[in-house]
Motif scaffolding. Sequence first.
Motif, PDB file in Angstrom:
ATOM      1  N   THR A   2       0.829  -1.208   0.000  1.00 58.86           N
ATOM      2  CA  THR A   2       0.000   0.000   0.000  1.00 58.86           C
ATOM      3  C   THR A   2       0.863   1.258   0.000  1.00 58.86           C
ATOM      4  N   HIS A   3       0.212   2.385  -0.245  1.00 62.88           N
ATOM      5  CA  HIS A   3       0.924   3.663  -0.191  1.00 62.88           C
ATOM      6  C   HIS A   3       1.483   3.908   1.207  1.00 62.88           C
ATOM      7  N   ARG A   4       0.730   3.519   2.236  1.00 63.54           N
ATOM      8  CA  ARG A   4       1.245   3.682   3.598  1.00 63.54           C
ATOM      9  C   ARG A   4       2.496   2.829   3.808  1.00 63.54           C
ATOM     10  N   ASN A   5       2.482   1.592   3.310  1.00 67.97           N
ATOM     11  CA  ASN A   5       3.669   0.737   3.383  1.00 67.97           C
ATOM     12  C   ASN A   5       4.863   1.422   2.738  1.00 67.97           C
ATOM     13  N   VAL A   6       4.664   1.969   1.540  1.00 66.43           N
ATOM     14  CA  VAL A   6       5.762   2.549   0.761  1.00 66.43           C
ATOM     15  C   VAL A   6       6.331   3.784   1.443  1.00 66.43           C
ATOM     16  N   VAL A   7       5.459   4.657   1.917  1.00 64.88           N
ATOM     17  CA  VAL A   7       5.928   5.871   2.590  1.00 64.88           C
ATOM     18  C   VAL A   7       6.697   5.515   3.860  1.00 64.88           C
TER      19      VAL A   7
END
Length: 551
Positions: free
Chosen positions: A221-226
Amino acid sequence: MSVYDERPWLSLYGDLPPDLDSEHPNALEMFRAGLAADPDGVAVVYFDGTLTRRELDAQSDALASALLAGGFGAGERLAVYLQNVPQFVVCMLATWKAGGVLVSINPMSRARELSYLLQDSGATVLVALESLYDEVGRDVVPDTAVRLVLTTSELDHQTRDDPRLFAGITRQRHEGTTDLATLVAQHAGEVPPPVVLAGDDVAFLTYTSGTTGVPKGAMNTHRNVVFTSRVYREWARFQRGGSIFGIAPLFHITGLIGHIGASFDAPAPLVLAYRFEPNVVLDALLEHRPTYTIGAITAFNALFNAPAFTKDHFASFTSTYSGGAAISPTAEKAFLAATGLQVHNAYGLTETTSPMTLTPFGTPSPVDPTSGALSVGTPVPGTIVRIQDEVGHDVPLGEVGEIVADGPQVVAGYWGKPDETAANLPGGALKSGDVGFMSPEGWIFIVDRKKDMINASGYKVWPREVEDVLAEHAAVREAAVIGVPDERRGETVKAFVSLKPGTSATPEELVAHCKERMAAYKYPREVVVIDELPKTVTGKILRRELRTRGV
């Protein structure tokens, strides 16, 4: 209980913000923050070509506009079948700007593998190198959901034609495909409408290696990536002002996060060199003088064994990390001797969006005196690591069990595979499949993969321990150990080794080396010397291939 979070450890090394992902709601905004901070700074370096952040933003705007004009919708998947080229980064940003999900495909994938990945992901757009489309893609795409094929060349974005990489490669245009550069030029100056990307929206589908079945698409997810991009920036002490060398393949989670994500977050230039070729990489290190990288120890070893290598090639680095393949104490010492730098360990999986543990910057990893294993670090901020038995109970500190991770980097699940998600991610925590233990200080030690354990006369033998002992021999460059059937012992230990250039060692000598240093049930009964051990594109040694090749 073998449960550990980062707070007691971080008090020794300086506290970090508890919510590393709070600054940016998604990975696209992470890039835009860097763009606002330094719009004319270099974003990507590719041989003698560069893209500034402003240029990268404009090109990805144009491509996103083109995709939307062609009917690409929110949540659709765009697959990239590329080497380490600037177009990879352009496509990533454009996919997000169009509200989509990037599917990263190993450029070494052949027809059967490419077909599976395109069909499983349901990708509607494929971006491929012209050469890869010609060799593989053209026969696969008609049987998938792909409705638009964009082709591009490894010769774009630079004027240099290095025969070590590009001999025989020419521009090719294929029927039924659209040239990526032409499409971007046609939509130059267009800006896509604003897109809303939530932290829980999927940024990437990254596929597992399929060692225990068919590959599974991890939903990063975007949260994972950030979160993990920020972890690299903070714990690896990589800051704005330096540059990142992309030694890992960009399709792999290490390249996606440790290279692209970290470069967005810093922000900092990302130096690319198409694919790993030791002499080309050495030239690029001298030309561009990067300050940070993370890659497999096998790649570093290939550089150190290249005839042209000198310590000066690493003189510009201030931070070096190794991940993706096990590193032995001998390899750590060899890295220090070759470069004068401390290599730091990183450990994570596709499902943890790269790191779950890291060796704190400036701190050597300890070696376990009993197993001889080198620690892979301590849990990164916000992450809880547990060591559990077969039924999911925590085991005492120092005891061996499966490594289980829970934190902001753990993926939401596997694409279209609810049963596998429930089995491997129960309650949102990842069962890694790796066996290890935890010290009272919070250091994590990996013993091996559960499936690779050898049962010799009822005794457990972990291949990594034997491989580490073999690595201590002065002539051994790399080693891999497997179990083979044995009428008397059930299984017995067999080793494959490659030797350093200019050295020699007989199989009998290597068996004796191990016999002197290990319990009788552990040492290999047979050693086979081969030129090169089989590896994945990320540098991980393929034990399964050694089991099946009949050497």
